[in-house]
Design a protein around this motif. Structure first.
Motif, PDB file in Angstrom:
ATOM      1  N   ASP A 245       0.829  -1.201   0.000  1.00 60.84           N
ATOM      2  CA  ASP A 245       0.000   0.000   0.000  1.00 60.84           C
ATOM      3  C   ASP A 245       0.867   1.256   0.000  1.00 60.84           C
ATOM      4  N   LEU A 246       2.187   1.065  -0.121  1.00 61.71           N
ATOM      5  CA  LEU A 246       3.131   2.177  -0.190  1.00 61.71           C
ATOM      6  C   LEU A 246       4.049   1.982  -1.394  1.00 61.71           C
ATOM      7  N   ASP A 247       4.714   3.025  -1.813  1.00 63.96           N
ATOM      8  CA  ASP A 247       5.767   2.904  -2.824  1.00 63.96           C
ATOM      9  C   ASP A 247       7.009   2.351  -2.133  1.00 63.96           C
ATOM     10  N   VAL A 248       7.397   1.134  -2.487  1.00 61.28           N
ATOM     11  CA  VAL A 248       8.522   0.479  -1.814  1.00 61.28           C
ATOM     12  C   VAL A 248       9.423  -0.202  -2.837  1.00 61.28           C
ATOM     13  N   ASP A 249      10.645  -0.489  -2.407  1.00 58.09           N
ATOM     14  CA  ASP A 249      11.555  -1.330  -3.164  1.00 58.09           C
ATOM     15  C   ASP A 249      11.706  -2.649  -2.429  1.00 58.09           C
ATOM     16  N   LEU A 250      11.723  -3.733  -3.191  1.00 55.25           N
ATOM     17  CA  LEU A 250      11.785  -5.078  -2.635  1.00 55.25           C
ATOM     18  C   LEU A 250      13.239  -5.535  -2.572  1.00 55.25           C
ATOM     19  N   TYR A 251      13.630  -6.056  -1.408  1.00 55.93           N
ATOM     20  CA  TYR A 251      14.998  -6.536  -1.189  1.00 55.93           C
ATOM     21  C   TYR A 251      14.981  -7.925  -0.573  1.00 55.93           C
ATOM     22  N   LEU A 252      16.084  -8.641  -0.757  1.00 54.74           N
ATOM     23  CA  LEU A 252      16.309  -9.847   0.024  1.00 54.74           C
ATOM     24  C   LEU A 252      16.625  -9.437   1.453  1.00 54.74           C
ATOM     25  N   ASP A 253      16.159 -10.225   2.413  1.00 57.09           N
ATOM     26  CA  ASP A 253      16.414  -9.933   3.812  1.00 57.09           C
ATOM     27  C   ASP A 253      17.580 -10.783   4.317  1.00 57.09           C
ATOM     28  N   GLY A 254      18.337 -10.231   5.268  1.00 59.19           N
ATOM     29  CA  GLY A 254      19.512 -10.915   5.782  1.00 59.19           C
ATOM     30  C   GLY A 254      19.213 -12.181   6.547  1.00 59.19           C
TER      31      GLY A 254
ATOM     32  N   LEU B  73      24.050   2.239  -5.650  1.00 57.56           N
ATOM     33  CA  LEU B  73      25.353   1.742  -6.087  1.00 57.56           C
ATOM     34  C   LEU B  73      25.838   0.598  -5.204  1.00 57.56           C
ATOM     35  N   ILE B  74      25.215   0.442  -4.048  1.00 55.05           N
ATOM     36  CA  ILE B  74      25.621  -0.602  -3.100  1.00 55.05           C
ATOM     37  C   ILE B  74      24.523  -1.634  -2.901  1.00 55.05           C
ATOM     38  N   HIS B  75      23.293  -1.165  -2.724  1.00 51.15           N
ATOM     39  CA  HIS B  75      22.177  -2.056  -2.440  1.00 51.15           C
ATOM     40  C   HIS B  75      21.460  -2.419  -3.737  1.00 51.15           C
ATOM     41  N   HIS B  76      21.033  -3.662  -3.826  1.00 53.21           N
ATOM     42  CA  HIS B  76      20.476  -4.192  -5.069  1.00 53.21           C
ATOM     43  C   HIS B  76      19.031  -4.636  -4.850  1.00 53.21           C
ATOM     44  N   SER B  77      18.094  -3.807  -5.259  1.00 55.75           N
ATOM     45  CA  SER B  77      16.689  -4.162  -5.110  1.00 55.75           C
ATOM     46  C   SER B  77      16.277  -5.162  -6.175  1.00 55.75           C
ATOM     47  N   LEU B  78      15.324  -6.015  -5.828  1.00 58.21           N
ATOM     48  CA  LEU B  78      14.816  -7.022  -6.745  1.00 58.21           C
ATOM     49  C   LEU B  78      13.696  -6.464  -7.619  1.00 58.21           C
ATOM     50  N   ALA B  79      12.969  -5.481  -7.109  1.00 58.58           N
ATOM     51  CA  ALA B  79      11.857  -4.882  -7.849  1.00 58.58           C
ATOM     52  C   ALA B  79      11.422  -3.614  -7.138  1.00 58.58           C
ATOM     53  N   SER B  80      10.782  -2.744  -7.891  1.00 56.36           N
ATOM     54  CA  SER B  80      10.192  -1.528  -7.328  1.00 56.36           C
ATOM     55  C   SER B  80       8.676  -1.634  -7.423  1.00 56.36           C
TER      56      SER B  80
END
Length: 359
Positions: free
Chosen positions: A150-159, A309-316
């Motif tokens: 329900d928000l504008d987010v970027d999807l990341y892998l979690d640690g 440049l450091i973090h790699h999102s999977l999708a927006s």
């Protein structure tokens, strides 16, 4: 490997939505021939596949039902996943695969709304070819997931994502096989060549959960003939795989090179009288797998602002709009850990995802 569509380059910031998506996978790899993925009939079987989400309302995951509607839920069972991919059943077999030659399918006109990534088969399926092998029609698992926020987010892998061998299972399997060089510890090495890829319109990302080296999609191999030598033709060693340019060669040896302590398709003898491939050939390049470990790909905890440049999102994700992400599971054949002593191993894989709100 760079995705054909650029990721967002603007700085992102916001709240970290942790533990939003959890995937559990148990898998086993079996072999019926010798040495390595490139010269054996190997397969992986999926024993358990469970997907669940947290109670957070900001990130949901769903799959399409038979009517084509996206069904979201806190848990996706084996039955639901089987409807998403009819090839997925308990102990579904996975055969040899590689993510090389992605430029053959990831083109500017690729259909991100319905397309799937292509994976390629081993060289024993390609006859005399040393270049592109046939694309696989089966033998790996791909699932269409739809993420919704329900928000504008970027999807990341979690640690919190992890991979681990099923050691007790591997010990029992080694005892049952009773084959030279195969032990429970050697079968635990199966985690090194496991791969997961994520394809969205924003990125194509490869996860090597237990990354141990920089895997190259090419090199010299011992595949053909019942001998201990690297393959050769017309007096020169054969270079397989995804390469650019023309290889150079070193003068032949007068005597065979010393045999490797553990022979494999990747590790063999340089035959006397045969020109040897020069690893430092000028103007020649073997494509390197663009994979990330969990540590390299995961967004650090308590991150309030991401650096593209450091973090790699999977999708927006745009608020209220589902984003299609294809998750594929396979074993990378060019990983040099994929040898016979590991090819019967079993492992468990946990994938969790986080979302970071964009400003």
């Amino acid at each position: 490997m760079s995705p054909r569509r650029k990721k967002r380059t603007a700085s992102t910031r916001g709240i970290l939505l942790a533990d939003a998506f959890l995937l559990l996978l148990s898998a086993s790899a079996f072999a019926t021939a010798t040495y390595a993925w490139w010269d054996m009939a190997s397969s992986v079987t999926v024993d358990q596949f469970l997907i669940s989400t947290s109670s957070s309302p900001r990130l949901l995951v769903g799959i399409k039902d038979e009517a084509g509607d996206i069904a979201y839920g806190d848990t996706l069972t084996d039955g639901a996943l089987g409807k998403s991919n009819e090839d997925f059943v308990s102990f579904a077999p996975l055969t040899e695969a590689s993510a090389m030659f992605s430029s053959s399918w990831l083109t500017p006109d690729f259909d991100f709304e319905s397309g799937f990534p292509s994976l390629y088969g081993p060289y024993w399926t390609a006859g005399s070819s040393t270049g592109e092998t046939p694309a696989l029609a089966e033998g790996y698992l791909s699932f269409e997931f739809y993420f919704l926020s329900d928000l504008d987010v970027d999807l990341y892998l979690d640690g919190s994502s992890s991979i681990a061998p099923l050691h007790e299972v591997n010990v029992l399997r080694a005892e049952e096989l009773a084959l030279p060089g195969i032990t429970g510890d050697s079968l635990d090495e199966v985690v090194k060549f496991a791969r997961v890829s994520f394809l969205s319109e924003d990125a194509y990302t490869i996860l090597a959960p237990a990354k141990h080296e920089r895997t190259r999609f090419g090199g010299i191999l011992n595949l053909r003939g019942n001998d201990p030598y690297y393959d050769h033709k017309d007096g020169k060693e054969v270079v397989y795989g995804e390469t650019r340019g023309t290889p150079s060669y070193l003068p032949p040896l007068e005597d065979d090179s010393e045999p490797p302590s553990v022979p494999s398709a990747f590790s063999a003898i340089h035959k006397a009288g045969i020109e040897r491939f020069d690893e430092d050939s000028p103007g020649f390049d073997i494509v390197t797998e663009p994979s990330y470990s969990i540590e390299e790909l995961a967004l650090p905890p308590d991150t309030g602002q991401a650096d593209p440049l450091i973090h790699h999102s999977l999708a927006s994700l745009e608020a209220g709009i589902p984003k299609r992400v294809v998750v594929s599971i396979y074993a990378e054949g060019w990983d040099t850990a994929f040898v016979e002593s590991a090819s019967y191993g079993a492992f468990t894989l946990t994938l969790s995802f986080s979302a970071l709100q964009r400003a």
